[in-house]
Design an enzyme around this catalytic site. Structure first.
Site, PDB file in Angstrom:
ATOM      1  N   LYS A   1       2.616   2.791  21.900  1.00  0.00           N
ATOM      2  CA  LYS A   1       2.543   3.922  22.642  1.00  0.00           C
ATOM      3  C   LYS A   1       1.492   3.860  23.999  1.00  0.00           C
ATOM      4  CE  LYS A   1       1.361   8.791  22.558  1.00  0.00           C
ATOM      5  NZ  LYS A   1       0.674   9.860  21.628  1.00  0.00           N
TER       6      LYS A   1
ATOM      7  N   SER B   1       0.943  14.633  17.141  1.00  0.00           N
ATOM      8  CA  SER B   1       1.852  13.963  17.969  1.00  0.00           C
ATOM      9  C   SER B   1       2.534  12.533  17.504  1.00  0.00           C
ATOM     10  CB  SER B   1       1.051  13.385  19.234  1.00  0.00           C
ATOM     11  OG  SER B   1       0.692  14.581  20.125  1.00  0.00           O
TER      12      SER B   1
ATOM     13  N   SER C   1       3.290  14.118  21.295  1.00  0.00           N
ATOM     14  CA  SER C   1       3.547  13.344  22.415  1.00  0.00           C
ATOM     15  C   SER C   1       4.109  11.966  22.256  1.00  0.00           C
ATOM     16  CB  SER C   1       2.111  13.319  23.143  1.00  0.00           C
ATOM     17  OG  SER C   1       1.297  12.729  22.143  1.00  0.00           O
TER      18      SER C   1
END
Lengths: 480, 93, 483
Positions: A74, A173, A149
């Site tokens: 990420k 997330s 997210s």
């Protein structure tokens, strides 16, 4: 043998150690699917670096444990010299001078980072629509969001671009995108994984965790990143090694279903898949009872005071002086700050920074931030009491399946409320994971399992047994 | 729930420039969110201690031993503007 | 409103701690190195970088607090103090707010005029220093600078902030307190405490009230005074300003001020709208500190004799305030004096060290403890002077030899026959001869030109190679001249 990119990480590691494939081949297979990135999972691809690293590993006399298996990271995690943006314009082109500890540990173990994945800006969002750069599409239905997210990491794994990925979870997330994309995602106990190198959103909530297509892979990934880091004062000495689970039944396991999360707010299709999973739990020898966590209704309110407050402080360092692009030729310092941050941050980030600044401001601190920290104590006590009676708490991971792109982004509060299932265990700092438990109208449904602090091994064990019984097919139609 | 003056004051504290429509929208959105978070006012929290730290650790410290620093070049590498080996700052009062 | 005004002054002092590395990262501290050569992701506030507390800073902070009579609470924690400024890279400073490292101390200050003053210490807490802002062009001043740059070498240096109760009643007292604080911290090795270099900084909170009143007047904050003299002058100027204002019927406004030493004027530093809302909250990236109480007791037991106590002892030995000031300048000098004073008369030791010894060593560029004049040697020399074996000039000459060779003074005296002539018979004979040999001067002396005594003493010194006792010679000259 299946195509290389279809292997789980565990299978890939075995194949590499057995000499059935090379790291170069495995990385090439992943990169081929990343170059055709129709889902928009990746913000940056480090093909050269990845291939170089794979060659290095192939040349070693003895392969490190992870042997050259590719992984996606990420873009909230710092990777030295590889752009790291946290999904924001204010970090456009930023290349860190160091690598996050958890990524370093994986690289030392032999994992090969192929690229950085898309995310909601500064991890604020539940759909990845808040990325300043691009949309990420759900591999199960390209008109829908992958969740957020960590939507890019989830999509990358669901679309077989990488067998596994790292994400971060502050209020859900990792878990929520895992649920929406039909894969496994886990947020460990707060403090389990070093946050050094994780671009901070809310310091007392952020945790790094694994995405994978199987529970065993998730456990394997987690095992390489847990443990005290001298660069993170809040990281813990890990009491026992993370075990790759073997359990196939749930004899003696006491499961509690969270009453408050099984009500009207949950879509019928989600509810049905969860109920089916509960029936399987009983079939495997587990006992299921209803448990009430009365503080659940205050979770979102509490979270949306604490997280923005901490983020308003964490994001104050983005002032265009030491890194990041120049946005304007400001005439004085005040203007420079205001323009840089006004242009560099997107609307959701600004909203939360404003909310957080307000919650900490003189005259409001006691009523908002302090009170929220007290409710947090109550939420933790609720969990502690529940875990006197049960070993694992279950609920849907998300009240709905993946929603359409654009459907919620105009209504912040509605977006926040979709975190209602995942937020409480974040506030309590407790480990929690999501496994796919079925489909609803062709879209994946996630089942969330939460446990007491340090109960990762038991959680993973329960999840593993259930996963086998459910037999979910993680291949989105048309993806392979 | 939150007025224009407060929005402007908070924006200044946060060093955020908001355009006029942004300001108006922010006021609405924040008011909506605050209305929701107000619910915690109803709880009786008098005897409840705040959770200031999630991990129950104390005394996490490091020895006073030097670690390798960045070179000046590395330190300045990402800077938008450099002046005489320093991070340039626009003139200010 | 008029009448006797009382000054109420408190100090907020920042001390850079003498650690090797910064407060929250392992960058070593730098002194005058090129900019941005002692930084890392933590002190540059790169995304994702986290603080870790320096253990040595805690030890030095506790040591300082104990020396100030503070107690160390069982737990303390760090807070974030949020504000935007280019020298503050995280846009928050990690500090301590309502749970500081040390609280509730008390310091007895010995004042030059012999008064005792008790100053309360509210608290002492740990925090990190800001980076350095450099203004280019316009003589380094902010106004009119062409450009500014930030050097983060200093950013993150450990600081101890010490806050006093408003117990000081004059600028001079504030100066005396600060000087004593400096000595104490230096004696402990806690800090270099050099105001000119910035390792000691003091801001003053100043207000006035009618004498006898208990309520406090509105206070102003005086900042950026970087020498003791400026501090005292600044406080005096502000006290004058406030008093004049109040006597004219005005009101003191709470604000931050700066004293311009060149113009002798007080200026406002901050525009009033910039009142900071620091939005303090507990630092989530750090965990609380709970200093082990047994360790605290060990530190307390390890405290050396503090300057205040030592001064008291020195006063009893006959030293003056100035003697103590000078001899306390460095730990080494104080130690040197102590060693001499064990073997020789303390007041004489003080005089010799302060005066002739330092003067002679200055040329060689040496400090007493570095020189060949060991405490034993100096004590020996003092003894020879005190018992009359050496004249004053003779002693100085012997000292010069000891400085050069480290020889024993007694040996030098013998070798060079420098023993003082104090035998009255010998001196009388000498004086009579000089008077006879210099009849004109003798005549003038008899006539009242008293300063010719010096002439005859000089002659006597010449004749004896400096060994005559000049005081006794002078007496004899007067006696014999009178006939």
């Amino acid at each position: 043998m299946s195509a290389l990119h279809e292997l789980t990480a565990e299978q890939g590691v075995a194949a590499l150690h057995a000499g059935e494939a090379s790291a170069a081949e495995m990385v090439d297979a992943a990169l081929a699917r990343v170059e055709d990135d129709r889902w928009g999972s990746f913000l940056a691809v480090d093909a050269e670096g990845a291939r170089g690293r794979a060659r290095e590993i192939d040349a070693l006399a003895e392969r490190p444990p992870l042997a050259g298996v590719p992984i996606a990271i990420k873009d909230a995690l710092s990777t030295r010299d590889v752009t790291t943006t946290a999904g924001s314009r204010i970090l456009e082109g930023f290349r860190p001078v160091y690598t996050a500890t958890c990524v370093e540990r994986l690289e030392r173990a032999g994992a090969v980072v192929i690229g950085k994945t898309n995310m909601d800006e500064f991890a604020m969002g539940s759909s990845t629509e808040n990325s300043a750069y691009q949309l990420t599409r759900n591999p199960w239905d390209e008109g829908r969001v992958p969740g957020g997210s960590s939507g890019g990491s989830a999509a990358a794994v669901a679309a077989y671009q990488a067998p596994w990925a790292l994400g971060s979870d502050t209020g859900g997330s990792i878990r929520q995108p895992a649920a929406l994309c039909g894969i496994v995602g886990m947020k460990p106990t707060y403090g389990a994984v070093s946050r050094s190198g994780l671009i901070a959103f809310a310091s007392s909530l952020d945790q790094v965790g694994p995405f994978a297509r199987t529970v065993r892979d998730a456990a394997l990934l987690l095992s390489h990143i847990v443990g005290r880091d001298e660069l993170d004062s809040t990281s813990l000495d890990w009491p026992e090694p993370i075990a790759v689970p073997e359990a196939t039944d749930l004899e003696g396991v006491r499961v509690g279903v969270v009453d408050e999360l099984m009500g009207d707010g949950v879509e019928p299709g989600v509810r049905a898949a969860v109920d089916a999973a509960l029936a399987r739990i009983e079939g495997l020898g587990g006992s299921v009872e209803r448990v009430s966590l009365a503080t659940t209704e205050h979770g979102v309110a509490t979270y949306y005071l604490i997280a923005p407050a901490e983020c308003s402080s964490n994001l104050a360092r983005f002032d265009g002086i030491r890194y990041g692009p120049r946005f304007d030729e400001a005439r004085d310092l005040l203007e420079h700050y205001e323009v840089t941050r006004g242009e560099g941050f997107g609307p959701e980030v600004k909203r939360r920074v404003m909310l957080g600044t307000f919650a900490l401001a003189s005259g409001y601190y006691d009523a908002y931030y302090l009170r929220a920290q007290k409710v947090r104590t109550l939420i933790r006590r609720d969990f502690d009491a529940a875990f006197e009676r049960v070993d694992v708490l279950v609920s849907p991971t998300s009240p709905t399946t993946a929603f359409r792109i654009g459907e919620r982004v105009q209504d912040p509060l509605a977006m926040y409320l979709s975190d209602v299932c995942t937020i409480p265990s974040s506030l309590a700092g407790l480990p929690s994971l999501s496994i796919p438990c079925g489909l609803s109208d062709g879209l994946p449904v996630g089942l969330q399992l939460a446990g007491p602090a340090f109960s990762e091994n038991r959680l993973l064990s329960v999840a593993h047994a259930l996963e086998a019984a459910i037999g979910f097919d993680p291949r989105p139609p048309g993806v392979l | 729930m939150i007025d224009d003056a407060t929005v402007r004051h908070v924006a200044r504290l946060a060093r955020l420039r908001l355009g006029p429509e942004e300001e108006a929208r922010m006021r609405e959105e924040l008011s909506g969110i605050l209305e929701h978070v107000e619910r915690i006012q109803a709880l009786d929290l008098d005897e409840v201690p705040p959770t200031t730290h999630v991990v129950e650790l104390l005394n996490v410290v490091r020895e006073d031993e030097p670690r390798e620093c960045l070179s000046q070049e590395e330190a300045l590498r990402e800077a938008p503007e450099v002046i005489e080996g320093m991070f340039a700052v626009v003139k200010f009062e | 409103m008029s009448g006797p005004w009382e000054a109420v002054i408190g100090l907020e002092i920042h001390v850079q701690l003498a650690t090797r590395t910064k407060m929250f990262c392992g960058c070593d501290l730098s002194f005058g190195d090129p900019p941005n050569t002692h930084t890392c992701p933590v002190c540059l506030a790169h995304p994702g970088a986290l603080p870790v507390v320096n253990r040595e800073a805690i030890r030095l902070g506790i040591l300082a607090g104990l020396a100030l009579g503070c107690s160390v609470p069982p737990a303390c924690e760090f807070h974030r103090k949020n504000y935007f400024y280019p020298d503050n890279p995280k846009a928050y400073q990690i500090s301590q707010y309502d749970a500081p490292l040390c609280v509730g101390g008390r310091v007895a200050v010995l004042l030059p005029d012999g008064r005792d003053l008790e100053v309360g210490i509210t608290r002492a807490h740990l925090e990190e220093d800001a980076a350095k802002l450099v203004h280019l062009g316009a003589g380094g001043r902010r106004a009119g600078a062409e450009a500014s740059g930030v050097d983060f070498n200093r950013g993150g240096t450990p600081l101890l902030e010490i806050v006093t109760e408003p117990d000081l009643r004059s600028a001079a007292d504030a100066g005396a307190f600060l000087r004593q604080l400096r000595q104490t911290l230096r004696a402990l090795g806690v800090s270099d405490v050099n105001m000119e270099e910035g390792s000691l900084r003091a801001d003053a909170n100043v207000s006035v009230r009618q004498a006898g009143e208990r309520a406090l007047g509105t206070k102003t904050e005086l900042k950026n005074m970087n020498s003791f003299r400026f501090l005292e002058r600044g406080i005096d100027a502000e006290l004058a300003r406030q008093t004049a204002l109040l006597e004219a019927g005005g009101r003191v406004v709470q604000e931050t001020l700066h004293f311009d030493p060149d113009a002798g004027e007080i200026h406002s530093l901050r525009s009033k709208e910039e009142a900071h809302d620091y939005r303090y909250f507990p630092e989530p990236d750090l965990v609380p500190l709970a200093p082990d109480q047994a360790w605290v007791e060990e530190l307390r037991a390890s405290l050396p004799e503090l300057p205040v106590a030592r001064r008291g002892r020195w006063y009893e030995l006959g030293l003056t305030y100035e003697d103590a000031e000078v001899l306390s300048e460095t730990a080494e000098l104080g130690e040197y004096f102590e060693q001499v004073a064990e073997l020789a008369e303390p007041k004489a030791a003080a005089n010799w060290i302060r005066g002739e010894l330092r003067a002679q060593l200055r040329e060689a560029g040496q400090e007493p403890w570095e020189s060949r004049v060991t405490p034993a040697r100096l004590a020996e020399l003092i003894g020879l002077r005190e018992d009359g074996t050496l004249s004053e000039p003779g002693a100085k000459e012997v000292l010069a030899e000891v400085v050069r060779t480290g020889a024993s003074p007694a040996a030098v005296v013998e070798q060079r026959g420098l023993g003082q002539i104090s035998d009255d018979g010998e001196l009388t004979a000498l004086v009579e001869r000089l008077l006879a040999d210099n009849p004109d001067q003798a005549e003038q002396l008899r006539g009242g030109k008293d300063k010719l005594v010096g002439y005859f003493v000089g002659q006597a010194m010449k004749a004896t190679g400096g060994r005559a006792d000049p005081a006794r010679v002078g007496q004899l000259v007067r006696e014999k001249a009178a006939g």
